[in-house]
Scaffold this motif. Structure first.
Motif, PDB file in Angstrom:
ATOM      1  N   LEU B 275      19.367  56.853 -35.966  1.00 37.81           N
ATOM      2  CA  LEU B 275      18.564  56.798 -34.912  1.00 37.81           C
ATOM      3  C   LEU B 275      17.368  55.663 -34.982  1.00 37.81           C
ATOM      4  O   LEU B 275      17.173  55.060 -33.882  1.00 37.81           O
ATOM      5  N   SER B 276      16.563  55.680 -36.051  1.00 40.43           N
ATOM      6  CA  SER B 276      15.335  54.624 -35.941  1.00 40.43           C
ATOM      7  C   SER B 276      16.201  53.197 -35.930  1.00 40.43           C
ATOM      8  O   SER B 276      15.380  52.292 -35.205  1.00 40.43           O
ATOM      9  N   GLU B 277      17.409  53.074 -36.592  1.00 41.08           N
ATOM     10  CA  GLU B 277      17.784  51.732 -36.459  1.00 41.08           C
ATOM     11  C   GLU B 277      18.156  51.265 -34.950  1.00 41.08           C
ATOM     12  O   GLU B 277      18.251  50.031 -34.549  1.00 41.08           O
ATOM     13  N   MET B 278      18.663  52.229 -34.332  1.00 41.01           N
ATOM     14  CA  MET B 278      18.925  52.257 -32.884  1.00 41.01           C
ATOM     15  C   MET B 278      17.773  51.818 -31.969  1.00 41.01           C
ATOM     16  O   MET B 278      17.857  51.018 -31.040  1.00 41.01           O
ATOM     17  N   LYS B 279      16.664  52.391 -32.445  1.00 43.29           N
ATOM     18  CA  LYS B 279      15.487  52.211 -31.570  1.00 43.29           C
ATOM     19  C   LYS B 279      15.277  50.926 -31.919  1.00 43.29           C
ATOM     20  O   LYS B 279      14.364  50.270 -30.992  1.00 43.29           O
ATOM     21  N   ALA B 280      15.065  50.379 -33.010  1.00 41.83           N
ATOM     22  CA  ALA B 280      14.664  49.103 -33.301  1.00 41.83           C
ATOM     23  C   ALA B 280      15.620  48.013 -32.558  1.00 41.83           C
ATOM     24  O   ALA B 280      14.944  47.278 -32.055  1.00 41.83           O
ATOM     25  N   LEU B 281      17.010  48.274 -32.362  1.00 43.97           N
ATOM     26  CA  LEU B 281      17.628  47.454 -31.597  1.00 43.97           C
ATOM     27  C   LEU B 281      17.399  47.425 -30.083  1.00 43.97           C
ATOM     28  O   LEU B 281      17.137  46.540 -29.379  1.00 43.97           O
ATOM     29  N   GLU B 282      16.855  48.483 -29.698  1.00 43.79           N
ATOM     30  CA  GLU B 282      16.276  48.759 -28.448  1.00 43.79           C
ATOM     31  C   GLU B 282      15.115  47.819 -28.137  1.00 43.79           C
ATOM     32  O   GLU B 282      14.787  47.114 -27.043  1.00 43.79           O
ATOM     33  N   ALA B 283      14.198  48.007 -29.003  1.00 45.85           N
ATOM     34  CA  ALA B 283      12.903  47.087 -29.180  1.00 45.85           C
ATOM     35  C   ALA B 283      13.263  45.394 -29.152  1.00 45.85           C
ATOM     36  O   ALA B 283      12.685  44.772 -28.240  1.00 45.85           O
ATOM     37  N   SER B 284      14.411  45.220 -29.979  1.00 46.68           N
ATOM     38  CA  SER B 284      14.841  43.727 -30.277  1.00 46.68           C
ATOM     39  C   SER B 284      15.341  43.328 -29.116  1.00 46.68           C
ATOM     40  O   SER B 284      15.621  41.893 -28.863  1.00 46.68           O
ATOM     41  N   PHE B 285      16.500  44.004 -28.427  1.00 43.26           N
ATOM     42  CA  PHE B 285      17.472  43.425 -27.384  1.00 43.26           C
ATOM     43  C   PHE B 285      16.873  43.996 -26.180  1.00 43.26           C
ATOM     44  O   PHE B 285      17.598  44.872 -25.801  1.00 43.26           O
ATOM     45  N   PRO B 286      16.007  43.286 -25.369  1.00 44.97           N
ATOM     46  CA  PRO B 286      15.855  44.127 -24.045  1.00 44.97           C
ATOM     47  C   PRO B 286      16.921  43.755 -23.067  1.00 44.97           C
ATOM     48  O   PRO B 286      17.218  44.647 -22.163  1.00 44.97           O
ATOM     49  N   ASP B 287      17.900  42.924 -23.180  1.00 42.16           N
ATOM     50  CA  ASP B 287      18.840  42.678 -22.107  1.00 42.16           C
ATOM     51  C   ASP B 287      19.870  43.787 -22.755  1.00 42.16           C
ATOM     52  O   ASP B 287      20.452  43.689 -23.582  1.00 42.16           O
ATOM     53  N   SER B 288      20.353  44.441 -21.545  1.00 41.63           N
ATOM     54  CA  SER B 288      21.056  45.722 -21.850  1.00 41.63           C
ATOM     55  C   SER B 288      22.613  45.162 -22.363  1.00 41.63           C
ATOM     56  O   SER B 288      23.288  45.871 -23.273  1.00 41.63           O
ATOM     57  N   VAL B 289      23.146  44.180 -21.921  1.00 39.98           N
ATOM     58  CA  VAL B 289      24.548  43.661 -22.337  1.00 39.98           C
ATOM     59  C   VAL B 289      24.490  43.260 -23.619  1.00 39.98           C
ATOM     60  O   VAL B 289      25.218  43.594 -24.474  1.00 39.98           O
ATOM     61  N   GLU B 290      23.543  42.488 -24.000  1.00 35.74           N
ATOM     62  CA  GLU B 290      23.369  41.848 -25.301  1.00 35.74           C
ATOM     63  C   GLU B 290      23.066  42.963 -26.396  1.00 35.74           C
ATOM     64  O   GLU B 290      23.591  43.421 -27.645  1.00 35.74           O
ATOM     65  N   ARG B 291      22.252  44.142 -25.794  1.00 38.94           N
ATOM     66  CA  ARG B 291      22.030  45.352 -26.815  1.00 38.94           C
ATOM     67  C   ARG B 291      23.352  46.166 -26.955  1.00 38.94           C
ATOM     68  O   ARG B 291      23.601  46.530 -27.825  1.00 38.94           O
ATOM     69  N   ASP B 292      24.034  46.178 -25.948  1.00 36.23           N
ATOM     70  CA  ASP B 292      25.128  46.870 -25.968  1.00 36.23           C
ATOM     71  C   ASP B 292      26.229  46.331 -26.938  1.00 36.23           C
ATOM     72  O   ASP B 292      26.718  46.866 -28.053  1.00 36.23           O
TER      73      ASP B 292
END
Lengths: 669, 637
Positions: B275-292
């Motif tokens: 969960l926290s790894e995903m939260k970290a991804l959310e913080a590092s990749f604001p662009d939703s396609v890139e985050r996806d």
């Protein structure tokens, strides 16, 4: 006594030092986790870093017999995503077997630290494969590229005639492999190494064992151990250790009958059991013993000599013929009357009663009936024991029942040797299906003596093509062709024709193969019945054989019969090439040219041969006025070509294809 | 309105009357009407499928089928097996063999049938097994009659009626009969019933179909999926049960909430660390396609496909926490896990149920029921929807391929259920482009550098090559370019772009005797690397429509260096073939005395065509095959 034990112990220890590489379960080296490719095979998807299998026998008082114990430790490294399937475990075991231990762990490197994930019992499944075998199945948890898997299990099963083969080689590299087999002195095994010889260290030693409660009033089955008043029976145990290191991955090659022939494995098969002072229970020792056993069996020898009253009319009818003519008569009677149920086996499955009434049986049923009848009509006939291609090449020097899975007949008549197999509806008398062509066979003569024979491939066929055609003004080829298929080629043609489902299906498949071919008429002779020759007559029209540019026309000499490519694409080869038959192909094609063209150039004639007279071809194109004659002869005398000649074979086939591609150049006048 | 008692009874009575007629039927081959023998390898003499479902959600299925096998190739038409599991048990299985005269010659009872596990692969765990009969025919033709009765606690899948299941099989009689609690609502989807003159009788609680005398069809190249030309009926009820979990749904919304509640809910919790790894991804990749993309790559690197389908596990995904721990799962588990990861990274996603396979089968939107055989994930973003296949670690981001493209799907998330449609790959997108440099010497030997790019649906034809071993790659190309002799590879390079789904091949090779020498001339086929030489078969009388499911476009350019001392004999004309199915164009341009440039453009468009158009298509393909192999000629003066 004590001294002996000390010696024995030190001997055992010495063995350990010499051979066994001690690898502790769950002790994983960090380097193994860090590795990203295999050191000697960088393309390997995974590798077996270590595998150890120990098989030994433990006396079980409840059964009053030995049980087979198997202890396995296997360590697998996964290099990439394709290697993940090696993390799926499947362990087959005897239906009455049980696991006393099954532990497995996955190891990953996480932030420089080794992480261990246990395979939980709830994630292990058991499935029934068939009436005799079950399988433990599991998918290892937490496996990603880079993982190392460590598996350990102990399995107890009833002692059976043969040990499951131990494979030293896989489709991935094996870094270290050891196999330890400990057998009580009462059991004598035949051992066979199969596959490509591997560099292997082998060590023999012995140690002692004790049966602590040998007393049993109930001496049942072969397991009976002599009752002693004392509680302990000492016996010695033979220990054999096999170690192989750095075994390369086995790679598939085309035109190999069975890759398992080349995969290295160690096979144990029980030869006899004899308890101290007790009776000897023989399983198999020599081929003569096997023959003796078979000939005495109600499923083999007794079948050959059985009286089959209802077949007397057949026998009588055959007896009216000359000796040699009785062979096809009996062969075709059996072939056409009885139906193979797709099961192998050198012995009967249904038995003669059922075979005669139901008309269905396995190889043993059908071919033993064939031998029975041939014998009744006073022919010199012998059964030939075989191992099919799928079963692997016979290991003659290690006699065993389990190697054998097929039987055919050998008839000696007027100085000739003829092989017969009545399980294939389209095979002519004297020919063999590919499954039965596997180098060696063992004959059993009337005195029950065995002989190893080299089965010379009897499958010889001829194909002859005569085509009389003409080139039309609009550059079509029109004409007739007569194609004759003889002997083995006739059988092959019949199979093709029948599997295409009758004439329409066959014609359609021909037109699908050659989109430029238009068939006006097609007729066949010799499809039904036992004729050794099938004739095909075609009237056809063909487009696209000639192209025109400017004042020239370019024509394909071989028409639809051109070999446009060959199958030996690889540059190198490790294993021999096997063909199902030998024989000749002959083509004689004439093409009548229209009046308004003349020949500008023709392909040059060529004759080429393979080394050691293994095959040759001859090709020539000649012109006489406005008639062109193309002659092509191809003959193959060898059914097996060694990899030593692979280069020669490949060049030969390339030249052949290349030659046929050359065009006839015509000039418009 | 109350259902009238006597009418349903009448239908039942009718059904049994028909069945008893069947029992008295003459199974002699001579009794088969002539027109049913044409092109037939087998004949269904009689088939009856009787399904009875009660209020307690017990479904009893009784099936009889009698088939005359006319020749060897139709032995497989007998369907001598029945699949069962802990939930679906076989209570009766028997068979009778008749000879060509219809005389009974052999009987088999349930214990004569063999029992096997239906899965034998390492990655599949399942309690499904099958019973089957192994019978060796003595002579042809012969007839076999089977009867099987099964009892199941799953009423969510009602056996469909597909009276014609093989090509080269004709049919004498087929019956379908469904009985269900009259207060329940039946929904049916019927295909081609009128066209075949199927007689339908329907009452509250009962549904019956019968069909007679259908001649055999032959398998024709490029024919569409069976529902376009074969009769069939599919039924579902608004009350259903799956592994003792029952439900009622009259619309997709209700169905969705039942499904979510019983199959998915409460299993979506991620462990703290992930969960926290995903939260970290959310913080590092604001662009939703890139985050996806990042989440998808995370999932692909962490998991593998393993199918555990035991009991309810066939429908309920493994809990998210279990997938996280085990790093494996089936399509349901991996998709549900991916959803949880995306959710944690702030990207709401949906659990999407689909029929997977090349045939583009859609979820039947008119039948609110358990459907599909696969699960994928869709991520609706403001301007686009991203579709994720979760069972293949090698697929690029957002790539579905022909496995699940262009079809209706059922999308589910908490509180929301809707029908969606996966994207189609269109003709222009399915592009293969190549650019090669080829030089020939005076022996006709060839040296070449080829660069190839595959996109759209053409991507999946080749992308697996990247992971082959060197020998396997070489074997592949030797086979693919089988017209080249004695090929030697100097280098083979592959690259996959995981974001745009492009697969690049870069190959250097030599081949012997590519040019064919005849006297002073040499024949060279300019299309060295991309020949469409398989020509579809001809049919004297085409019966079925032609469907080109996925179009494609190939664009090739080859620069050809001629051997020293040769000159072009004549420059071939430009080729242009236009048809309703596509376009083919080639051109050979002489740039200087010994360099030629060959250009080839081929486009085959997707589309549905009447049977009568087929021969034109066949002709078009035949022309292409011929042109693709047409040489130009050079001469040494």
């Amino acid at each position: 006594m004590k001294k002996n034990l000390v010696i024995l112990l030190s001997l055992l220890l010495a063995t350990q030092v010499l051979l066994a590489q001690k690898v502790k379960f769950r002790k994983i080296a960090k380097e193994d986790l860090e590795a990203t490719v295999h050191p000697t095979d960088p393309e390997a998807e995974a590798a077996i870093l270590y595998q150890s299998c120990r098989r030994h026998y433990v006396f079980n008082t409840a059964d009053n017999f030995f049980k087979l114990q198997t202890q396995v430790h296997q360590r697998i490294k996964i290099y990439n995503q394709d290697g993940l399937s090696w993390a799926d475990i499947g362990i087959p075991f005897h239906i009455e077997g049980s696991f006393s231990k099954l532990r497995a762990y996955t190891y990953n490197l996480k932030d420089g630290k080794i992480e261990e994930i246990k395979l939980e019992n709830q994630d292990i499944f058991t499935e029934d494969i068939n009436k005799y075998v079950k399988r433990r199945k599991a998918a290892m948890p937490g496996v990603v590229p880079g993982s190392v898997i460590d598996i350990e299990y102990e399995l107890s099963e009833p002692a059976t005639i043969s040990l499951r083969p131990f494979y030293m080689q896989y489709s991935i590299p094996v870094d270290y492999s050891e196999y330890i087999v400990e057998t009580p002195e009462y059991f004598r095994f035949n051992k066979a190494m199969k596959g490509i010889p591997l560099k292997m260290d082998i060590e023999n030693s012995s140690k002692s064992g004790v049966i602590s409660q040998g007393v049993s009033s109930n001496n049942r089955s072969i397991g009976a151990v002599q009752s002693h008043s004392s509680n302990n029976i000492n016996y010695s145990i033979n220990v054999e250790t096999y170690v192989a290191k750095n075994v390369p991955a086995l790679k598939e090659e085309p035109f190999v009958t069975n890759m398992d022939n080349y995969r290295s494995s160690i096979n144990y098969e029980l030869s006899f059991i004899q308890f101290q002072g007790g009776r000897m229970y023989n399983y198999s020792t020599t081929w003569d013993d096997i023959a003796d056993n078979l000939m005495a069996s109600e499923f083999f020898g007794q079948v050959i000599d059985r009286r089959l009253g209802e077949l007397n009319p057949i026998v009588e009818e055959a007896m009216a013929l000359d000796l040699e003519e009785r062979i096809p008569f009996i062969y075709y009677y059996v072939r056409d009357t009885y139906n193979w149920n797709d099961y192998y086996g050198e012995q009967t499955m249904e038995g003669m009663r059922k075979l005669l009434s139901q008309k269905t049986g396995n190889v043993g049923d059908i071919n033993l009936l064939l031998i029975n009848l041939l014998k009744k009509v006073e022919l010199d006939v012998m059964p030939v024991l075989l191992s099919t291609r799928s079963n692997g090449i016979l290991n003659i020097s290690h006699p065993s029942f389990t190697q054998i899975n097929y039987v055919i007949a050998q008839v000696n008549v007027n100085g000739k040797t003829i092989y017969l197999d009545a399980t294939d509806k389209d095979l002519l008398a004297g020919y063999l299906p590919p499954r039965a062509l596997n180098i060696d066979g063992i004959t059993i003569d009337s005195k029950r003596k065995t002989n190893r024979i080299d089965i010379v491939n009897p499958n010889n066929g001829n194909t002859t093509v005569f085509a009389i055609t003409s080139l039309t003004d609009d550059l079509k080829i029109e004409g007739q062709a007569r194609l004759m298929y003889e002997n083995f080629d006739a059988s092959m043609f019949k199979i093709k024709y029948k599997s295409a489902e009758r004439k329409e299906g066959y014609t359609k498949s021909l037109m699908d193969t050659y989109p430029d071919l238009e068939i006006a008429e097609i007729a066949h002779e010799g499809i039904e019945g036992h004729a050794k020759k099938v004739t095909e007559n075609i009237s056809f029209e063909l487009e696209g054989m000639a192209i025109e540019t400017g004042e020239f026309i370019y024509l394909n000499p071989m028409l639809i019969w051109q070999d446009t490519e060959h199958q030996f694409k690889r540059e190198k080869r490790e294993f021999p090439v096997f063909y199902n038959s030998t024989g000749n192909e002959k083509y004689m094609i004439t093409i009548k040219l229209p009046e308004n063209v003349e020949v500008e150039s023709l392909p040059q004639a060529v004759r080429l041969a393979l080394p050691e007279n293994m095959g040759n071809f001859l090709y020539s194109v000649t012109a006489m006025g406005n008639n062109i004659t193309v002659q092509y002869q191809y003959s193959r005398t060898a059914d097996m070509i060694s990899p030593l000649y692979y280069d020669a074979l490949r060049n030969y086939m390339t030249l052949l294809v290349d030659k046929q591609a050359e065009k006839i150049v015509l000039k418009k006048i | 309105m109350q259902p009238k008692r006597n009418q349903p009874l009448l239908i039942t009575w009718l059904f049994f009357l028909m069945c008893s007629n069947v029992a008295a039927q003459n199974f002699a081959v001579s009794a088969i009407p002539e027109k049913l023998l044409k092109s037939a390898n087998s004949v269904v003499r009689q088939a009856a499928l009787h399904v009875e479902i009660n209020e307690k959600h017990v479904m009893e299925v009784s099936r009889t089928w009698t088939i005359t096998v006319l020749n060897k190739s139709a032995n497989g038409h007998l369907d001598t097996y029945e699949v069962y599991s802990n939930a679906e048990k076989i209570t009766h299985f028997s068979a009778v063999v008749f000879d060509a005269n219809g005389k009974e010659i052999k009987k088999f009872k349930k214990s004569d049938f063999q029992d096997i596990s239906v899965v034998n692969q390492g990655t599949v765990f399942s309690d499904y097994r099958a019973q089957f009969l192994n019978y060796t025919p003595i002579r042809y033709p012969y007839t076999m009659q089977f009867k099987v009765v099964t009892r199941s606690i799953n009423t969510a899948f009602i056996p469909s009626w597909n009276p014609i299941s093989y090509y080269h099989q004709s049919l004498e009689h087929s019956h379908y009969f469904l009985q269900y609690p009259a207060s329940w609502q039946l929904s049916t989807t019927e295909h081609q019933l009128e066209k075949y003159g199927v007689i339908k009788t329907e009452e509250n609680g009962q549904y019956m179909l019968q069909l007679s005398a259908v001649p055999a069809l032959i398998n024709e190249y490029g024919s569409p999926d069976p529902e376009h030309f074969l009769p069939s009926a599919h039924c579902s009820l608004n009350h259903y049960s799956l592994q003792n979990v029952s439900g009622q749904a009259d619309n997709w919304q209700q169905f969705g909430s039942w499904y979510y509640q019983h199959m998915l809910s409460g299993r979506e919790l991620l462990p703290e660390q992930t969960l926290s790894e995903m939260k970290a991804l959310e913080a590092s990749f604001p662009d939703s396609v890139e985050r996806d993309y990042q989440v998808y790559r995370y999932m692909q690197a962490k998991t593998r496909y393993v199918n555990v389908a035991i009991g309810i596990g066939g429908w309920k995904p493994l809990a998210v926490a279990d997938v996280d721990r085990l790093s494996y799962g089936d399509c349901k588990a991996l998709s549900f896990y991916t959803m949880a990861l995306l959710e944690a990274a702030g990207l709401p996603a949906t659990y999407t149920i689909v029929y997977a396979g090349k045939s583009m089968k859609s979820i039947d939107t008119t039948q609110v029921s358990v459907q599909g055989n696969h699960v994928i994930v869709s991520v609706p973003l403001p301007d686009t929807t991203i579709w994720l296949e979760t069972t293949n670690p090698h697929l690029p981001f957002g790539y579905l391929g022909s496995f699940t493209d262009n079809r209706s799907v059922l999308s589910l998330r908490e509180g929301k259920t809707y029908i969606d449609h996966t994207p189609a790959y269109n003709t222009a997108e399915n592009l293969q482009s190549s650019s090669s440099i080829v030089s020939l010497d005076e022996n006709g030997d060839l040296q070449a550098n080829i660069r190839l790019r595959n996109m759209g649906s053409q991507f999946e034809n080749r992308y697996n090559l990247e992971r082959y071993r060197t020998e396997e790659k070489e074997d592949y190309y030797r086979k693919f370019w089988s017209h080249l002799n004695a090929v030697r590879f100097d280098s083979i390079q592959h690259t996959t772009d995981r974001k745009t789904a492009a697969f690049d091949e870069n190959i250097a090779l030599t081949a012997q005797a590519y040019g064919t020498i005849s006297g002073s001339r040499m024949f060279i086929i300019p299309n060295v690397f991309n020949r469409l030489d398989n020509v579809p078969p001809r049919y004297p009388e085409r019966k079925l429509p032609l469907q080109i499911k996925r179009g494609f476009t190939d664009i090739d350019t080859i620069h050809i260096q001629l051997p020293e001392g040769y000159v072009l004999e004549a420059l071939p004309e430009e080729t242009l073939l236009e048809s309703p199915f596509g376009t083919y164009r080639t051109q050979l341009i002489q740039s200087n005395p010994n360099t030629l440039m060959f250009e080839r453009y081929l486009q085959i468009r997707d589309g549905f065509h009447e049977a009568s158009a087929y021969s034109q298509y066949q002709q078009f393909r035949r022309e292409i095959a011929r042109k693709d192999q047409t040489p130009f000629i050079i001469n040494k003066p």
